[in-house]
Design an enzyme around this catalytic site. Structure first.
Site, mmCIF file in Angstrom:
data_model
loop_
_atom_site.group_PDB
_atom_site.id
_atom_site.type_symbol
_atom_site.label_atom_id
_atom_site.label_comp_id
_atom_site.label_asym_id
_atom_site.label_seq_id
_atom_site.Cartn_x
_atom_site.Cartn_y
_atom_site.Cartn_z
ATOM 1 N N LYS A 33 0.837 -1.207 0.000
ATOM 2 C CA LYS A 33 0.000 0.000 0.000
ATOM 3 C C LYS A 33 0.872 1.257 0.000
ATOM 4 O O LYS A 33 0.602 2.223 -0.716
ATOM 5 C CB LYS A 33 -0.908 0.002 1.228
ATOM 6 C CG LYS A 33 -2.083 -0.965 1.115
ATOM 7 C CD LYS A 33 -2.795 -1.084 2.441
ATOM 8 C CE LYS A 33 -4.047 -1.937 2.314
ATOM 9 N NZ LYS A 33 -5.107 -1.293 1.525
ATOM 10 N N ARG A 56 10.368 -5.163 8.663
ATOM 11 C CA ARG A 56 11.031 -6.334 9.255
ATOM 12 C C ARG A 56 10.060 -7.116 10.132
ATOM 13 O O ARG A 56 9.111 -6.550 10.682
ATOM 14 C CB ARG A 56 12.275 -5.924 10.058
ATOM 15 C CG ARG A 56 11.970 -5.066 11.303
ATOM 16 C CD ARG A 56 11.987 -5.886 12.581
ATOM 17 N NE ARG A 56 11.606 -5.153 13.764
ATOM 18 C CZ ARG A 56 10.382 -5.113 14.249
ATOM 19 N NH1 ARG A 56 9.395 -5.702 13.629
ATOM 20 N NH2 ARG A 56 10.119 -4.466 15.389
ATOM 21 N N LYS A 58 10.134 -9.430 13.523
ATOM 22 C CA LYS A 58 11.068 -9.657 14.635
ATOM 23 C C LYS A 58 11.681 -11.044 14.517
ATOM 24 O O LYS A 58 10.983 -12.008 14.170
ATOM 25 C CB LYS A 58 10.319 -9.552 15.966
ATOM 26 C CG LYS A 58 10.375 -8.171 16.570
ATOM 27 C CD LYS A 58 9.952 -8.220 18.034
ATOM 28 C CE LYS A 58 9.974 -6.843 18.649
ATOM 29 N NZ LYS A 58 11.290 -6.185 18.647
ATOM 30 N N LYS A 66 11.431 -9.773 23.896
ATOM 31 C CA LYS A 66 10.353 -8.807 24.169
ATOM 32 C C LYS A 66 9.176 -9.466 24.888
ATOM 33 O O LYS A 66 8.547 -8.841 25.750
ATOM 34 C CB LYS A 66 9.888 -8.143 22.868
ATOM 35 C CG LYS A 66 9.006 -6.939 23.121
ATOM 36 C CD LYS A 66 9.112 -5.894 22.056
ATOM 37 C CE LYS A 66 8.313 -4.650 22.402
ATOM 38 N NZ LYS A 66 8.513 -3.571 21.444
ATOM 39 N N ARG A 94 8.497 0.763 8.532
ATOM 40 C CA ARG A 94 8.988 2.120 8.835
ATOM 41 C C ARG A 94 8.929 2.966 7.566
ATOM 42 O O ARG A 94 9.368 2.521 6.501
ATOM 43 C CB ARG A 94 10.425 2.030 9.345
ATOM 44 C CG ARG A 94 10.962 3.348 9.842
ATOM 45 C CD ARG A 94 12.257 3.140 10.591
ATOM 46 N NE ARG A 94 12.052 2.412 11.839
ATOM 47 C CZ ARG A 94 13.002 1.702 12.451
ATOM 48 N NH1 ARG A 94 14.205 1.601 11.928
ATOM 49 N NH2 ARG A 94 12.738 1.081 13.591
ATOM 50 N N HIS A 137 3.834 6.495 15.808
ATOM 51 C CA HIS A 137 3.600 5.048 15.752
ATOM 52 C C HIS A 137 2.110 4.784 15.594
ATOM 53 O O HIS A 137 1.302 5.334 16.337
ATOM 54 C CB HIS A 137 4.039 4.362 17.052
ATOM 55 C CG HIS A 137 5.525 4.297 17.230
ATOM 56 N ND1 HIS A 137 6.138 3.457 18.133
ATOM 57 C CD2 HIS A 137 6.530 4.956 16.618
ATOM 58 C CE1 HIS A 137 7.442 3.608 18.063
ATOM 59 N NE2 HIS A 137 7.710 4.522 17.159
ATOM 60 N N GLU A 156 2.863 -2.727 13.232
ATOM 61 C CA GLU A 156 3.246 -1.423 13.788
ATOM 62 C C GLU A 156 3.905 -0.603 12.694
ATOM 63 O O GLU A 156 4.925 -0.997 12.132
ATOM 64 C CB GLU A 156 4.217 -1.559 14.960
ATOM 65 C CG GLU A 156 4.514 -0.165 15.529
ATOM 66 C CD GLU A 156 5.523 -0.156 16.664
ATOM 67 O OE1 GLU A 156 5.107 -0.160 17.830
ATOM 68 O OE2 GLU A 156 6.734 -0.152 16.373
ATOM 69 N N ALA A 168 17.295 8.107 15.701
ATOM 70 C CA ALA A 168 16.849 6.833 16.279
ATOM 71 C C ALA A 168 17.811 5.689 15.928
ATOM 72 O O ALA A 168 18.050 4.804 16.760
ATOM 73 C CB ALA A 168 15.442 6.503 15.781
HETATM 74 P P1 0O2 Z 1 13.406 -3.086 17.579
HETATM 75 O O1 0O2 Z 1 14.774 -3.667 17.618
HETATM 76 O O2 0O2 Z 1 13.351 -1.813 16.765
HETATM 77 O O3 0O2 Z 1 12.346 -4.052 17.170
HETATM 78 P P2 0O2 Z 1 8.832 -0.742 24.280
HETATM 79 O O4 0O2 Z 1 8.333 -1.429 25.509
HETATM 80 O O5 0O2 Z 1 8.827 0.760 24.366
HETATM 81 O O6 0O2 Z 1 10.143 -1.285 23.778
HETATM 82 P P3 0O2 Z 1 6.324 -0.988 22.853
HETATM 83 O O7 0O2 Z 1 5.527 -1.054 24.113
HETATM 84 O O8 0O2 Z 1 5.993 -1.977 21.789
HETATM 85 O O9 0O2 Z 1 7.870 -1.130 23.114
HETATM 86 O O10 0O2 Z 1 6.150 0.471 22.372
HETATM 87 P P4 0O2 Z 1 6.706 1.395 21.248
HETATM 88 O O11 0O2 Z 1 7.014 2.665 21.927
HETATM 89 O O12 0O2 Z 1 5.703 1.419 20.130
HETATM 90 O O13 0O2 Z 1 8.095 0.774 20.752
HETATM 91 C C1 0O2 Z 1 8.191 -0.154 19.759
HETATM 92 C C2 0O2 Z 1 9.347 0.124 18.848
HETATM 93 O O14 0O2 Z 1 9.517 1.529 18.620
HETATM 94 C C3 0O2 Z 1 10.706 -0.319 19.353
HETATM 95 O O15 0O2 Z 1 10.859 -1.682 19.136
HETATM 96 C C4 0O2 Z 1 11.636 0.532 18.500
HETATM 97 O O16 0O2 Z 1 11.695 0.065 17.156
HETATM 98 C C5 0O2 Z 1 10.914 1.856 18.485
HETATM 99 N N1 0O2 Z 1 11.300 2.654 19.649
HETATM 100 C C6 0O2 Z 1 10.538 2.952 20.706
HETATM 101 N N2 0O2 Z 1 11.208 3.721 21.570
HETATM 102 C C7 0O2 Z 1 12.435 3.910 21.037
HETATM 103 C C8 0O2 Z 1 13.589 4.643 21.469
HETATM 104 O O17 0O2 Z 1 13.632 5.255 22.536
HETATM 105 N N3 0O2 Z 1 14.677 4.617 20.643
HETATM 106 C C9 0O2 Z 1 14.690 3.966 19.460
HETATM 107 N N4 0O2 Z 1 15.808 3.999 18.717
HETATM 108 N N5 0O2 Z 1 13.610 3.237 19.032
HETATM 109 C C10 0O2 Z 1 12.505 3.233 19.803
HETATM 110 P P5 0O2 Z 1 11.920 -2.535 19.970
HETATM 111 O O18 0O2 Z 1 11.315 -3.890 20.177
HETATM 112 O O19 0O2 Z 1 12.320 -1.814 21.215
HETATM 113 O O20 0O2 Z 1 13.162 -2.651 19.069
#
Ligand code: 0O2
Length: 247
Positions: A33, A56, A58, A66, A94, A137, A156, A168
């Site tokens: 899309k 990606r 996971k 996680k 993303r 997000h 997401e 980031a």
């Molecule tokens: P990866 O390696 O990217 O998959 P959380 O408990 O905050 O980790 P949650 O509750 O799912 O995750 O909430 P959120 O805020 O939507 O975060 C999900 C993803 O957003 C993260 O996945 C990161 O990709 C990105 N993200 C969130 N906060 C940050 C941050 O402070 N810095 C960076 N660089 N990325 C962020 P993962 O699983 O943490 O990591």
């Protein structure tokens, strides 16, 4: 409930494969899309709000890590429903945009598609995280049509500017390099860098709006742009022309 309905730690049993594949298909639907929108803008409009799209699923290791953090550890053999409810970024897409206004424009275009349901929005642009993280997000549910029926899948979608993405990516590397124990000095440096990136976004947005309100850019500037001159050089060149069209 048979074993296929539960997570098998560290294994790719049939249930786990099906679960991850469904997420992969959902992710691919969203990517398609976004690529359609990107192509439409490239061919039929003057500017494109989408710079690039990546995605990606996971990895098993990262998902189990996680799951542990979210209270459904792999060794408790949670059901796939429990995992789905707690870990919402198994499938991640993303989108990187040039300008903050593009971020919201892309979100509106995607979120208003009739087969998608926006389940949740976290606006870390309006309210950045304490560490300086900024991004929009959205948890988007997409129907995936399989041989046995339709499965709703959560994806997401992270939408951010180039400056937010740059920040980031570096923060993510630092975070993992220091295994989540980042020294205070670096944390302060990252917060400053996030402020600088936000200021850059605001300045670029202002220039962008100003340019959009003026005459279209001359062909040579458009050609340089398409050839990939950095946005900074491009802006200087465009502004120079706009200041003196005979240059
Ligand atoms: P990866 O390696 O990217 O998959 P959380 O408990 O905050 O980790 P949650 O509750 O799912 O995750 O909430 P959120 O805020 O939507 O975060 C999900 C993803 O957003 C993260 O996945 C990161 O990709 C990105 N993200 C969130 N906060 C940050 C941050 O402070 N810095 C960076 N660089 N990325 C962020 P993962 O699983 O943490 O990591």
């Amino acid at each position: 409930m048979d074993t296929d309905d539960r997570w098998e730690p560290g294994s790719l049993g049939e249930g786990t494969r099906r679960f991850l594949l469904e997420h992969k298909f959902g992710m691919e639907e969203i990517v398609t899309k976004l690529n359609i929108l990107k192509d439409e803008f490239a061919h039929l409009h003057e500017s494109n709000p989408i710079e690039h799209v990546s995605s990606r699923i996971k990895t098993l290791e990262s998902l189990e890590e996680k799951m542990g953090r979210k209270g459904v550890p792999a060794d408790s053999r949670p059901s796939f429903e429990e995992i789905r409810a707690r870990v919402t970024d198994i499938a991640g897409v993303r989108v990187v945009c040039s300008f903050v206004s593009d971020v919201y424009h892309v979100f509106d275009m995607l979120g208003s598609q009739s087969d998608l349901t926006v389940r949740e929005v976290r606006d870390y642009i309006t309210e950045p995280k304490a560490n300086g993280y900024r991004s929009l997000h959205a948890l988007i549910e997409v129907p995936v049509f399989l041989s046995a029926g339709t499965v709703p899948v959560l994806v997401e979608v992270q939408i951010r500017t180039i400056a937010m993405d740059f920040w980031a990516s570096l923060e993510h590397k630092i975070y993992y390099k220091y295994r989540r124990e980042v020294p205070q000095q670096l944390l302060a440096g990252l917060r400053d860098a996030a402020e600088t990136a936000a200021t850059l976004d605001t300045t670029m947005e202002g220039l962008h709006q100003e340019i959009r309100g003026l005459e279209p850019l001359p062909d040579d500037v458009v050609r340089s742009l398409r050839a990939g001159i950095s946005s900074d050089a491009m802006l200087r060149s465009s502004l120079k022309h706009l200041a003196d069209p005979l240059l």
